[in-house]
Write a protein that holds these residues in place. Structure first.
Motif, PDB file in Angstrom:
ATOM      1  N   UNK A  89      25.233 -37.395 -28.359  1.00  0.00           N
ATOM      2  CA  UNK A  89      26.010 -38.051 -27.295  1.00  0.00           C
ATOM      3  C   UNK A  89      27.182 -37.173 -26.833  1.00  0.00           C
ATOM      4  N   UNK A  90      27.798 -36.445 -27.758  1.00  0.00           N
ATOM      5  CA  UNK A  90      28.938 -35.593 -27.419  1.00  0.00           C
ATOM      6  C   UNK A  90      28.590 -34.513 -26.396  1.00  0.00           C
ATOM      7  N   UNK A  91      27.343 -34.088 -26.386  1.00  0.00           N
ATOM      8  CA  UNK A  91      26.905 -33.070 -25.430  1.00  0.00           C
ATOM      9  C   UNK A  91      26.942 -33.638 -24.014  1.00  0.00           C
ATOM     10  N   UNK A  92      26.430 -34.840 -23.894  1.00  0.00           N
ATOM     11  CA  UNK A  92      26.384 -35.495 -22.580  1.00  0.00           C
ATOM     12  C   UNK A  92      27.809 -35.796 -22.105  1.00  0.00           C
ATOM     13  N   UNK A  93      28.636 -36.273 -23.024  1.00  0.00           N
ATOM     14  CA  UNK A  93      30.034 -36.579 -22.678  1.00  0.00           C
ATOM     15  C   UNK A  93      30.797 -35.327 -22.237  1.00  0.00           C
ATOM     16  N   UNK A  94      30.575 -34.219 -22.944  1.00  0.00           N
ATOM     17  CA  UNK A  94      31.297 -32.982 -22.604  1.00  0.00           C
ATOM     18  C   UNK A  94      30.909 -32.497 -21.212  1.00  0.00           C
ATOM     19  N   UNK A  95      29.627 -32.662 -20.866  1.00  0.00           N
ATOM     20  CA  UNK A  95      29.181 -32.214 -19.545  1.00  0.00           C
ATOM     21  C   UNK A  95      29.713 -33.120 -18.440  1.00  0.00           C
TER      22      UNK A  95
ATOM     23  N   UNK B 272      27.003 -26.240 -18.515  1.00  0.00           N
ATOM     24  CA  UNK B 272      26.054 -26.129 -19.619  1.00  0.00           C
ATOM     25  C   UNK B 272      26.747 -25.658 -20.894  1.00  0.00           C
ATOM     26  N   UNK B 273      27.671 -24.714 -20.731  1.00  0.00           N
ATOM     27  CA  UNK B 273      28.393 -24.195 -21.903  1.00  0.00           C
ATOM     28  C   UNK B 273      29.284 -25.273 -22.513  1.00  0.00           C
ATOM     29  N   UNK B 274      29.840 -26.149 -21.671  1.00  0.00           N
ATOM     30  CA  UNK B 274      30.636 -27.273 -22.195  1.00  0.00           C
ATOM     31  C   UNK B 274      29.741 -28.118 -23.110  1.00  0.00           C
ATOM     32  N   UNK B 275      28.506 -28.333 -22.674  1.00  0.00           N
ATOM     33  CA  UNK B 275      27.560 -29.078 -23.505  1.00  0.00           C
ATOM     34  C   UNK B 275      27.156 -28.307 -24.742  1.00  0.00           C
ATOM     35  N   UNK B 276      26.968 -27.011 -24.581  1.00  0.00           N
ATOM     36  CA  UNK B 276      26.556 -26.182 -25.728  1.00  0.00           C
ATOM     37  C   UNK B 276      27.608 -26.197 -26.844  1.00  0.00           C
ATOM     38  N   UNK B 277      28.875 -26.129 -26.448  1.00  0.00           N
ATOM     39  CA  UNK B 277      29.947 -26.186 -27.459  1.00  0.00           C
ATOM     40  C   UNK B 277      29.806 -27.462 -28.282  1.00  0.00           C
ATOM     41  N   UNK B 278      29.620 -28.583 -27.594  1.00  0.00           N
ATOM     42  CA  UNK B 278      29.492 -29.870 -28.297  1.00  0.00           C
ATOM     43  C   UNK B 278      28.245 -29.876 -29.180  1.00  0.00           C
ATOM     44  N   UNK B 279      27.165 -29.270 -28.696  1.00  0.00           N
ATOM     45  CA  UNK B 279      25.935 -29.198 -29.488  1.00  0.00           C
ATOM     46  C   UNK B 279      26.130 -28.400 -30.765  1.00  0.00           C
ATOM     47  N   UNK B 280      26.767 -27.241 -30.634  1.00  0.00           N
ATOM     48  CA  UNK B 280      26.995 -26.388 -31.805  1.00  0.00           C
ATOM     49  C   UNK B 280      27.965 -27.072 -32.774  1.00  0.00           C
TER      50      UNK B 280
ATOM     51  N   UNK C 150      38.472 -21.098 -20.452  1.00  0.00           N
ATOM     52  CA  UNK C 150      38.583 -21.417 -21.886  1.00  0.00           C
ATOM     53  C   UNK C 150      37.281 -21.986 -22.420  1.00  0.00           C
ATOM     54  N   UNK C 151      36.602 -22.771 -21.606  1.00  0.00           N
ATOM     55  CA  UNK C 151      35.318 -23.337 -22.048  1.00  0.00           C
ATOM     56  C   UNK C 151      34.331 -22.198 -22.328  1.00  0.00           C
ATOM     57  N   UNK C 152      34.290 -21.227 -21.427  1.00  0.00           N
ATOM     58  CA  UNK C 152      33.383 -20.096 -21.626  1.00  0.00           C
ATOM     59  C   UNK C 152      33.728 -19.387 -22.940  1.00  0.00           C
ATOM     60  N   UNK C 153      35.015 -19.161 -23.166  1.00  0.00           N
ATOM     61  CA  UNK C 153      35.391 -18.462 -24.397  1.00  0.00           C
ATOM     62  C   UNK C 153      35.204 -19.312 -25.655  1.00  0.00           C
ATOM     63  N   UNK C 154      35.398 -20.618 -25.511  1.00  0.00           N
ATOM     64  CA  UNK C 154      35.146 -21.491 -26.664  1.00  0.00           C
ATOM     65  C   UNK C 154      33.657 -21.488 -27.018  1.00  0.00           C
ATOM     66  N   UNK C 155      32.817 -21.367 -26.000  1.00  0.00           N
ATOM     67  CA  UNK C 155      31.371 -21.291 -26.264  1.00  0.00           C
ATOM     68  C   UNK C 155      31.055 -20.021 -27.052  1.00  0.00           C
TER      69      UNK C 155
ATOM     70  N   UNK D  45      33.851 -34.115 -14.077  1.00  0.00           N
ATOM     71  CA  UNK D  45      34.915 -34.955 -13.542  1.00  0.00           C
ATOM     72  C   UNK D  45      36.260 -34.261 -13.538  1.00  0.00           C
ATOM     73  N   UNK D  46      36.545 -33.532 -14.620  1.00  0.00           N
ATOM     74  CA  UNK D  46      37.940 -33.136 -14.835  1.00  0.00           C
ATOM     75  C   UNK D  46      38.220 -31.643 -14.695  1.00  0.00           C
ATOM     76  N   UNK D  47      37.235 -30.797 -14.953  1.00  0.00           N
ATOM     77  CA  UNK D  47      37.520 -29.362 -14.901  1.00  0.00           C
ATOM     78  C   UNK D  47      36.920 -28.775 -13.627  1.00  0.00           C
ATOM     79  N   UNK D  48      35.618 -28.588 -13.646  1.00  0.00           N
ATOM     80  CA  UNK D  48      34.888 -28.287 -12.422  1.00  0.00           C
ATOM     81  C   UNK D  48      35.188 -26.996 -11.685  1.00  0.00           C
ATOM     82  N   UNK D  49      36.160 -26.200 -12.124  1.00  0.00           N
ATOM     83  CA  UNK D  49      36.515 -25.002 -11.360  1.00  0.00           C
ATOM     84  C   UNK D  49      35.694 -23.800 -11.811  1.00  0.00           C
ATOM     85  N   UNK D  50      35.857 -22.693 -11.088  1.00  0.00           N
ATOM     86  CA  UNK D  50      35.161 -21.461 -11.431  1.00  0.00           C
ATOM     87  C   UNK D  50      35.918 -20.746 -12.547  1.00  0.00           C
TER      88      UNK D  50
END
Ligand SMILES: Cc1ncc(COP(=O)(O)O)c(C=O)c1O
Lengths: 390, 74
Positions: A15-21, A255-263, A45-50, A26-31
């Motif tokens: 569920x955390x993967x879906x929530x993170x995406x 996708x990376x936001x979801x991947x972080x939650x998955x890992x 930061x999301x990219x680097x956290x991944x 909704x909240x980040x969305x930028x390049x």
């Protein structure tokens, strides 16, 4: 519904993967990293956290050596086309996925020499056969960490040691192992790891990447893509440093936001605990399926020597018939055919018809195994009594 | 009054890695757009207190973070 196609893509996702995406949308969305404003920094930061999460899971010391991309296929293409040129020799196994075999066959046409080391009928490999295949010009050895058809683990660490003695690099296709079986960059003597986010790492499709070890001289690894990186914008040539050299184009940040939650989910459960759960399901399945008259199982059939993926055939039923019956009559999702791996099926003796594959996952239960065994038993009996031939 | 410095990087990934490491070590740092007069780069820079520069430099050197230089800003 019973989902046994985790070797293709894991389902369901935590569920955390879906929530993170959703939160990213909704909240980040930028390049990420194309501007200095707050939202862009957050996306960066999301990219680097991944990167950090992948590094932790695969035991990589330096997260900046994790290059993020779309999937294992892209990573394998980057490593293979980036490193090899005319006159080079490359060694691989008889258990590879087409995401390795097709790039290598393509390179053969331009003068790269390829040796395919034969594997045993259960998919296993003797590392000394790789040693024997290595020559002066061998640049690279490419190995599937675990077979996507029958789960067989290949002796990555031993082959890695052989590569080090011979000045060759080891590229490991960890599509089937990352998240479900320990992958250890240093202990396993690996120079490059190709991974995909949507299987054992529990992330969404369209995430993956290549880890580039310290024995790889990045000047010798040509990028697959050239373009904008948000860095050194004054230059019209590709940056020469990690990870930017290989990360042109806007990332799949959602996708990376979801991947972080998955890992994170995988790390919290623990890879060893996940492996134990999946192994117990596999053992239960093998014990039952073995006794079904007319069913032939492939691969090691030994939890210590494989992941929780296995394949079988039923006398008197074609793979497509079996797959359709499992789906329509028993609500069981399997995958039939050649699994993008003609070479592996040749090794197993199941080419060109293929097999019915079962890929067990984190969310499967013993009860589901029992239901599937009963279904297979009925199907095998039906095929026997109707005397249907293939 | 504290004086600020900015660390300039070649890559946004390295800037963000430096931020993470410095924050973890307890330093007050902030990722900002690279000031135009310091570089033509379109990426991020890391702002920190002048007093913390040697320590932060040590952290970056200890990891594999690559940076261009550290400049004082008014
Ligand atoms: C062993 C192996 N290698 C590579 C791949 C390719 O992964 P992807 O389709 O995510 O690029 C897969 C999965 O399909 C696989 O099982």
């Amino acid at each position: 519904m019973i989902y046994f196609d985790n070797a293709a893509t894991s389902w369901p996702k935590p569920e955390g993967v879906i929530e993170a995406m959703a939160a990213f949308s909704r909240e980040v969305g930028a390049n990420p990293g194309r501007a200095g404003h707050r939202m862009s920094v957050e996306a960066g930061r999301i990219v680097n956290d991944a990167r950090d999460a992948v590094a932790e899971l695969l035991h990589v010391n330096d997260p900046l050596r994790v290059v993020l991309g779309s999937n294992a296929t892209e990573a394998l293409n980057l490593a293979i086309f980036g490193l090899l040129g005319s006159g080079d020799h490359v060694v691989t196994s008889g258990m590879e996925h087409n995401s390795v075999m097709r790039p290598l066959r393509q390179l053969e046409a331009i003068g790269v020499e390829l040796t395919v080391v034969e594997c045993a009928a259960d998919g296993s490999m003797d590392p000394y056969d790789v040693d024997a295949a290595i020559r002066q010009e061998t640049r690279l050895v490419v190995l599937n960490h675990a077979s996507n058809v029958v789960g067989t683990l290949l002796p990555v660490s031993d082959v890695g040691a052989i590569c080090r003695e011979n000045d060759a690099l080891l590229l490991v296709d960890a599509a089937q192992t990352a998240g479900t079986h320990p992958v250890h960059m240093d202990d396993d003597n690996i120079d490059l790891i190709a991974f995909t986010g949507h299987k054992g790492m529990m992330g969404p499709q369209g995430t993956g990447g290549l880890v580039i070890g310290e024995r790889v001289n990045i000047a010798d690894l040509r990028p697959l893509k050239h373009g904008g990186t948000g860095s050194r914008s004054e230059l019209e040539v590709q940056p020469d440093f990690l990870p930017d050299r290989y990360e042109s184009g806007t990332m799949n940040t959602i996708g990376l936001a979801g991947l972080i939650a998955g890992i994170e989910y995988v790390l919290q459960k623990g890879v060893e605990a996940i492996r134990e759960h999946e192994s117990s399901l596999l053992a239960r399945f093998i014990d039952g399926a073995r006794t079904i008259p007319g069913a032939t199982l492939y691969g090691p059939m030994d939890t210590a020597r494989q992941t929780a993926t296995t394949s079988l055939n039923i006398d008197g039923l074609s793979q497509s018939e079996a797959g359709l019956m499992l789906d329509e009559e028993h609500n069981i999702m399997s995958r039939v055919g050649l699994h993008c791996s003609p070479s592996a099926h040749r090794t197993l003796g199941t080419f060109p018809d293929g097999t019915v594959r079962f890929g067990f996952g984190l969310f499967n239960t013993a009860e589901e195994i029992d239901i599937s065994l009963e279904a297979l038993e009925n199907m095998a009996e039906g095929a026997r009594t109707s005397g249907g031939g293939r | 009054m504290t004086e600020f410095c900015v660390a300039l990087f070649y890559s946004n990934s390295h800037a963000l890695r430096a931020e993470k490491l410095a924050k973890k070590a307890g330093f007050k740092v902030k990722v900002i757009p690279t000031p135009r007069h310091l570089s033509s780069d379109c990426g991020f820079a890391l702002r920190c207190d002048e007093d913390d520069v040697p320590a932060i430099q040590g952290i970056m050197d200890g990891d594999s973070v690559e940076y261009d230089r550290i400049e004082k800003v008014g």
